[in-house]
Design a protein around this motif. Sequence first.
Motif, short mmCIF file in Angstrom:
data_model
loop_
_atom_site.label_atom_id
_atom_site.label_comp_id
_atom_site.label_asym_id
_atom_site.label_seq_id
_atom_site.Cartn_x
_atom_site.Cartn_y
_atom_site.Cartn_z
N UNK A 139 -16.72 -5.52 4.78
CA UNK A 139 -18.04 -6.12 4.99
C UNK A 139 -19.04 -5.64 3.93
N UNK A 140 -18.97 -4.37 3.57
CA UNK A 140 -19.84 -3.84 2.50
C UNK A 140 -19.56 -4.55 1.19
N UNK A 141 -18.28 -4.78 0.90
CA UNK A 141 -17.91 -5.43 -0.35
C UNK A 141 -18.27 -6.90 -0.36
N UNK A 142 -18.32 -7.54 0.79
CA UNK A 142 -18.83 -8.92 0.87
C UNK A 142 -20.31 -8.92 0.49
N UNK A 143 -21.06 -7.97 1.00
CA UNK A 143 -22.48 -7.89 0.65
C UNK A 143 -22.67 -7.61 -0.84
N UNK A 144 -21.70 -6.95 -1.48
CA UNK A 144 -21.77 -6.65 -2.91
C UNK A 144 -21.34 -7.84 -3.77
N UNK A 145 -20.82 -8.90 -3.15
CA UNK A 145 -20.45 -10.10 -3.92
C UNK A 145 -19.01 -10.53 -3.78
N UNK A 146 -18.19 -9.78 -3.05
CA UNK A 146 -16.79 -10.16 -2.84
C UNK A 146 -16.67 -11.14 -1.69
N UNK A 147 -15.45 -11.59 -1.45
CA UNK A 147 -15.21 -12.46 -0.30
C UNK A 147 -13.85 -12.13 0.31
N UNK A 148 -13.78 -12.29 1.62
CA UNK A 148 -12.54 -12.04 2.35
C UNK A 148 -11.66 -13.27 2.21
N UNK A 149 -10.40 -13.06 1.84
CA UNK A 149 -9.43 -14.15 1.75
C UNK A 149 -8.55 -14.21 3.00
N UNK A 150 -8.16 -13.01 3.49
CA UNK A 150 -7.31 -12.97 4.67
C UNK A 150 -7.32 -11.56 5.24
N UNK A 151 -7.27 -11.47 6.56
CA UNK A 151 -7.16 -10.18 7.23
C UNK A 151 -5.76 -10.03 7.80
N UNK A 152 -5.16 -8.88 7.58
CA UNK A 152 -3.87 -8.53 8.16
C UNK A 152 -4.18 -7.47 9.21
N UNK A 153 -4.49 -7.94 10.40
CA UNK A 153 -5.07 -7.17 11.49
C UNK A 153 -4.43 -5.79 11.64
N UNK A 154 -5.27 -4.78 11.56
CA UNK A 154 -4.82 -3.41 11.74
C UNK A 154 -4.23 -2.78 10.49
N UNK A 155 -4.06 -3.55 9.40
CA UNK A 155 -3.40 -2.99 8.23
C UNK A 155 -4.26 -3.05 6.96
N UNK A 156 -4.64 -4.26 6.51
CA UNK A 156 -5.46 -4.37 5.31
C UNK A 156 -6.19 -5.71 5.28
N UNK A 157 -7.17 -5.80 4.38
CA UNK A 157 -7.93 -7.03 4.16
C UNK A 157 -7.73 -7.44 2.72
N UNK A 158 -7.29 -8.67 2.52
CA UNK A 158 -7.15 -9.25 1.19
C UNK A 158 -8.49 -9.86 0.81
N UNK A 159 -9.01 -9.46 -0.35
CA UNK A 159 -10.32 -9.92 -0.78
C UNK A 159 -10.26 -10.43 -2.21
N UNK A 160 -11.37 -11.00 -2.67
CA UNK A 160 -11.52 -11.42 -4.06
C UNK A 160 -12.87 -10.92 -4.56
#
Length: 144
Positions: free
Chosen positions: A109-130
């Motif tokens: 969420x912090x990185x979204x505010x910095x300009x990134x975007x979430x591509x997919x969440x792998x619940x409980x493990x990791x978030x794929x972002x751009x």
Amino acid sequence: MAARIDLTLDCANARLLADFWKAALGYVDEPPPAPFTTRGEWLARFDLPADGSEDDGAWLCDPDGIGPRLSILRVPEPKRAKNRLHIDVRVPGHGGPGERWDRIRAESERLVRAGGRVLEEFDGHHVLMADPEGNEFCVAAAPA
């Protein structure tokens, strides 16, 4: 002795990506190599294109000297495909799976505010972002 690595990102806007990756990693602008006092002075040594500028590149480093240096260089061609190599941003801290996942989500969420975007969440493990130019990276917990 093991080899050290630097990472290089090609981009359309070096300043935009430098600002994002400094926020994401806690990196700082790397000083120019000695004996130069400015990055522009150092770049003047090279036969750069007439339309080039100091803003065509950014050089970042870990202020603690642990992580790899990051070079961000403007290139004329656009990004065309998925990265074959990507960065994993590791969130520190220990605790149970729920606590780790809460930290991963908060960091994404912090990185979204910095300009990134979430591509997919792998619940409980990791978030794929751009990042702002579409370079993929993951946000995950640091190894225990």
